[in-house]
Design an enzyme around this catalytic site. Structure first.
Site, PDB file in Angstrom:
ATOM      1  N   LYS A  13       0.821  -1.212   0.000  1.00 14.53           N
ATOM      2  CA  LYS A  13       0.000   0.000   0.000  1.00 14.53           C
ATOM      3  C   LYS A  13       0.862   1.273   0.000  1.00 14.53           C
ATOM      4  O   LYS A  13       0.574   2.231  -0.712  1.00 14.53           O
ATOM      5  CB  LYS A  13      -0.917  -0.042   1.219  1.00 14.53           C
ATOM      6  CG  LYS A  13      -1.998   0.997   1.249  1.00 14.53           C
ATOM      7  CD  LYS A  13      -2.951   0.787   2.412  1.00 14.53           C
ATOM      8  CE  LYS A  13      -2.251   0.908   3.741  1.00 14.53           C
ATOM      9  NZ  LYS A  13      -3.143   1.201   4.862  1.00 14.53           N
ATOM     10  N   ARG A  89     -11.241   3.017   9.952  1.00 12.09           N
ATOM     11  CA  ARG A  89     -10.794   1.694  10.362  1.00 12.09           C
ATOM     12  C   ARG A  89     -11.954   0.804  10.788  1.00 12.09           C
ATOM     13  O   ARG A  89     -11.762  -0.367  11.085  1.00 12.09           O
ATOM     14  CB  ARG A  89      -9.797   1.805  11.514  1.00 12.09           C
ATOM     15  CG  ARG A  89      -8.499   2.470  11.107  1.00 12.09           C
ATOM     16  CD  ARG A  89      -7.526   2.547  12.254  1.00 12.09           C
ATOM     17  NE  ARG A  89      -6.946   1.256  12.583  1.00 12.09           N
ATOM     18  CZ  ARG A  89      -5.911   0.710  11.935  1.00 12.09           C
ATOM     19  NH1 ARG A  89      -5.372   1.339  10.916  1.00 12.09           N
ATOM     20  NH2 ARG A  89      -5.440  -0.454  12.305  1.00 12.09           N
ATOM     21  N   ARG A 128      11.845 -12.372   7.055  1.00 14.22           N
ATOM     22  CA  ARG A 128      13.032 -11.651   7.523  1.00 14.22           C
ATOM     23  C   ARG A 128      13.778 -12.440   8.602  1.00 14.22           C
ATOM     24  O   ARG A 128      13.163 -12.978   9.511  1.00 14.22           O
ATOM     25  CB  ARG A 128      12.615 -10.276   8.069  1.00 14.22           C
ATOM     26  CG  ARG A 128      13.803  -9.428   8.527  1.00 14.22           C
ATOM     27  CD  ARG A 128      13.476  -7.972   8.652  1.00 14.22           C
ATOM     28  NE  ARG A 128      12.324  -7.722   9.502  1.00 14.22           N
ATOM     29  CZ  ARG A 128      11.894  -6.500   9.790  1.00 14.22           C
ATOM     30  NH1 ARG A 128      12.489  -5.452   9.270  1.00 14.22           N
ATOM     31  NH2 ARG A 128      10.842  -6.335  10.580  1.00 14.22           N
ATOM     32  N   ARG A 162      12.882 -11.890  14.792  1.00 15.94           N
ATOM     33  CA  ARG A 162      12.192 -11.108  15.818  1.00 15.94           C
ATOM     34  C   ARG A 162      10.796 -11.692  16.024  1.00 15.94           C
ATOM     35  O   ARG A 162      10.226 -12.273  15.100  1.00 15.94           O
ATOM     36  CB  ARG A 162      12.050  -9.643  15.373  1.00 15.94           C
ATOM     37  CG  ARG A 162      13.375  -8.923  15.196  1.00 15.94           C
ATOM     38  CD  ARG A 162      13.189  -7.462  14.886  1.00 15.94           C
ATOM     39  NE  ARG A 162      11.962  -7.201  14.120  1.00 15.94           N
ATOM     40  CZ  ARG A 162      11.589  -5.994  13.722  1.00 15.94           C
ATOM     41  NH1 ARG A 162      12.320  -4.942  14.005  1.00 15.94           N
ATOM     42  NH2 ARG A 162      10.471  -5.820  13.016  1.00 15.94           N
ATOM     43  N   ARG A 173      -1.719 -11.086  13.205  1.00 15.76           N
ATOM     44  CA  ARG A 173      -1.860  -9.671  12.825  1.00 15.76           C
ATOM     45  C   ARG A 173      -2.728  -9.544  11.574  1.00 15.76           C
ATOM     46  O   ARG A 173      -3.599  -8.675  11.485  1.00 15.76           O
ATOM     47  CB  ARG A 173      -0.466  -9.072  12.577  1.00 15.76           C
ATOM     48  CG  ARG A 173      -0.486  -7.572  12.280  1.00 15.76           C
ATOM     49  CD  ARG A 173       0.800  -6.894  12.690  1.00 15.76           C
ATOM     50  NE  ARG A 173       1.970  -7.493  12.096  1.00 15.76           N
ATOM     51  CZ  ARG A 173       2.680  -6.935  11.116  1.00 15.76           C
ATOM     52  NH1 ARG A 173       2.338  -5.783  10.601  1.00 15.76           N
ATOM     53  NH2 ARG A 173       3.751  -7.535  10.643  1.00 15.76           N
TER      54      ARG A 173
END
Length: 218
Positions: A13, A89, A128, A162, A173
């Site tokens: 985005k 939202r 990652r 992480r 998420r």
């Protein structure tokens, strides 16, 4: 031209927002920037929002809505149009935006949804990994080590992820975002202004598809 930009984390985005701004010189309004600007300028609504943020509390919808109305009423928006990013939202905020537009004599022309399968986004976002020894950052898809399992910079064989980048965290998420976005997608689909763009393409092709939509309403 007034737009709203939607997309799950990792859908690209931000990249598309930059390209839209570069071509159409539209005012990009992200919720975070809007809050920071209003608080820095110490506007009445900005100070109200700061009161909640300083206490570590969520800013209530009615304050966020006031802030959006204040921002959309400014001259640069009247001259160039806006692109909202991060607002609305939820359904109540979407209804509030419709009222804000009506009050200001504006109209939301299009909602652009950069659509990517969440399973693909899990791969993008959880790829990652970091060298434990020197901190060099890699990505299993976009930027792997030259030799598998060996850090390019220091030669170490130890890597870690992480917590935020671990697949389960990423899945959770994305699930939260899907749940939040679904009522908005339905709302704007019924309104006839939702345009879903396939985000699982090369960046320039995604923008070409966005551009085709915008050219029709510009």
């Amino acid at each position: 031209m007034n737009l709203m930009l939607m997309g799950l984390p990792g859908a690209g985005k931000g990249t598309q927002a930059e390209k839209i701004v570069d071509k159409y010189h539209i005012i990009h309004i992200s919720t975070g920037d809007m809050f920071r600007e209003a608080m820095a300028n110490e506007t009445p609504v900005g100070l109200k929002a700061k009161g909640f943020i300083d206490k570590g509390e969520l800013v209530p919808d009615e304050v966020t809505n006031e802030l959006v109305k204040e921002r959309l009423g400014q001259d640069d928006v009247k001259q160039n149009g806006y692109m909202l990013d991060g607002f609305p939202r939820n359904l109540e905020q979407a209804k509030a935006l419709a009222q804000i537009n009506a009050d200001l004599g504006l109209k939301l022309d299009a909602v652009i949804d950069i659509d990517v399968d969440p399973a693909i986004l899990v791969e993008r976002l959880s790829g990652r990994f970091i060298c434990k020894n020197c901190g060099a950052t890699y990505h299993k898809l976009n930027h792997p080590t030259k030799v598998a399992g060996v850090c390019d910079r220091c030669g170490s064989h130890e890597f870690y992820q992480r917590e935020d980048d671990k697949p389960e965290t990423v899945k959770n998420r994305l699930a939260v975002n899907v749940k939040m976005n679904t009522p908005l997608i339905d709302f704007y689909q019924k309104d006839g202004i939702l345009h879903r763009i396939d985000g699982d393409q090369a960046i320039d092709q995604v923008f070409a598809d966005v551009d085709t939509v915008l050219n029709k309403i510009y």
